[in-house]
Design a protein around this motif. Structure first.
Motif, short mmCIF file in Angstrom:
data_model
loop_
_atom_site.label_atom_id
_atom_site.label_comp_id
_atom_site.label_asym_id
_atom_site.label_seq_id
_atom_site.Cartn_x
_atom_site.Cartn_y
_atom_site.Cartn_z
N VAL A 24 -5.01 -20.27 -3.73
CA VAL A 24 -3.58 -20.43 -4.00
C VAL A 24 -2.98 -19.11 -4.46
N LYS A 25 -3.70 -18.40 -5.33
CA LYS A 25 -3.20 -17.10 -5.79
C LYS A 25 -3.09 -16.12 -4.62
N ALA A 26 -4.06 -16.16 -3.70
CA ALA A 26 -4.02 -15.26 -2.55
C ALA A 26 -2.83 -15.59 -1.65
N PHE A 27 -2.57 -16.88 -1.45
CA PHE A 27 -1.41 -17.26 -0.62
C PHE A 27 -0.10 -16.83 -1.27
N LYS A 28 -0.05 -16.89 -2.59
CA LYS A 28 1.16 -16.47 -3.30
C LYS A 28 1.29 -14.95 -3.31
N GLY A 29 0.21 -14.26 -3.00
CA GLY A 29 0.23 -12.82 -3.01
C GLY A 29 -0.04 -12.22 -4.38
N VAL A 30 -0.54 -13.06 -5.31
CA VAL A 30 -0.80 -12.60 -6.68
C VAL A 30 -2.10 -11.82 -6.76
#
Length: 136
Positions: free
Chosen positions: A125-131
């Motif tokens: 989820v963090k990777a999809f958000k770009g975090v």
């Protein structure tokens, strides 16, 4: 492919077109990982519970010689109750060993929450958000 450039890179539209397939593959892989982790934890808990049952059986049989030891100890001299006491203590030691092994196995399997998979999903989820960077 029509949307591939000459240097091997895809266009933005090609990447967007690949996104649903990538997401569905990721979701399927995460579900499989949840299943594997839950099965492993439940197996460990099941083995621990079975070892507790074995300990309970030995404890059940240990009660009778201890009762016999108390009765024979009051009514007789040393030899009879001492023999019964030795048998009872031996069975109790076996029960304690099985109970301790069972406890350690249950601790490994409980709670059956797939912690590694949950952490992996959070990273996705963090990777999809770009975090954060996606390392797979």
């Amino acid at each position: 492919m029509a949307d591939d450039k000459k240097d091997g890179r895809k266009s933005v539209f090609g990447l967007i077109g690949d996104l649903p397939g990538i997401i569905s593959t990721l979701i399927r892989d995460e579900i499989e990982q949840i299943k594997r982790e839950a099965i492993t934890r439940l197996k460990s808990a099941g083995i621990g519970i079975a070892l507790f049952a074995v300990a309970a059986v030995f404890l059940y049989f240990a009660v009778f010689p201890l009762i016999a030891a108390a009765v024979l100890g009051i009514g007789e001299a040393l030899p009879y109750w001492l023999a019964a006491l030795i048998v009872g203590v031996f069975l109790l030691i076996i029960a304690v060993v099985f109970a301790l092994i069972g406890l350690s196995r249950v601790k490994k399997g409980v709670p059956p929450v797939p912690k590694e998979t949950i952490d992996s999903v959070k990273d996705d989820v963090k990777a999809f958000k770009g975090v954060q960077q996606y390392d797979r």
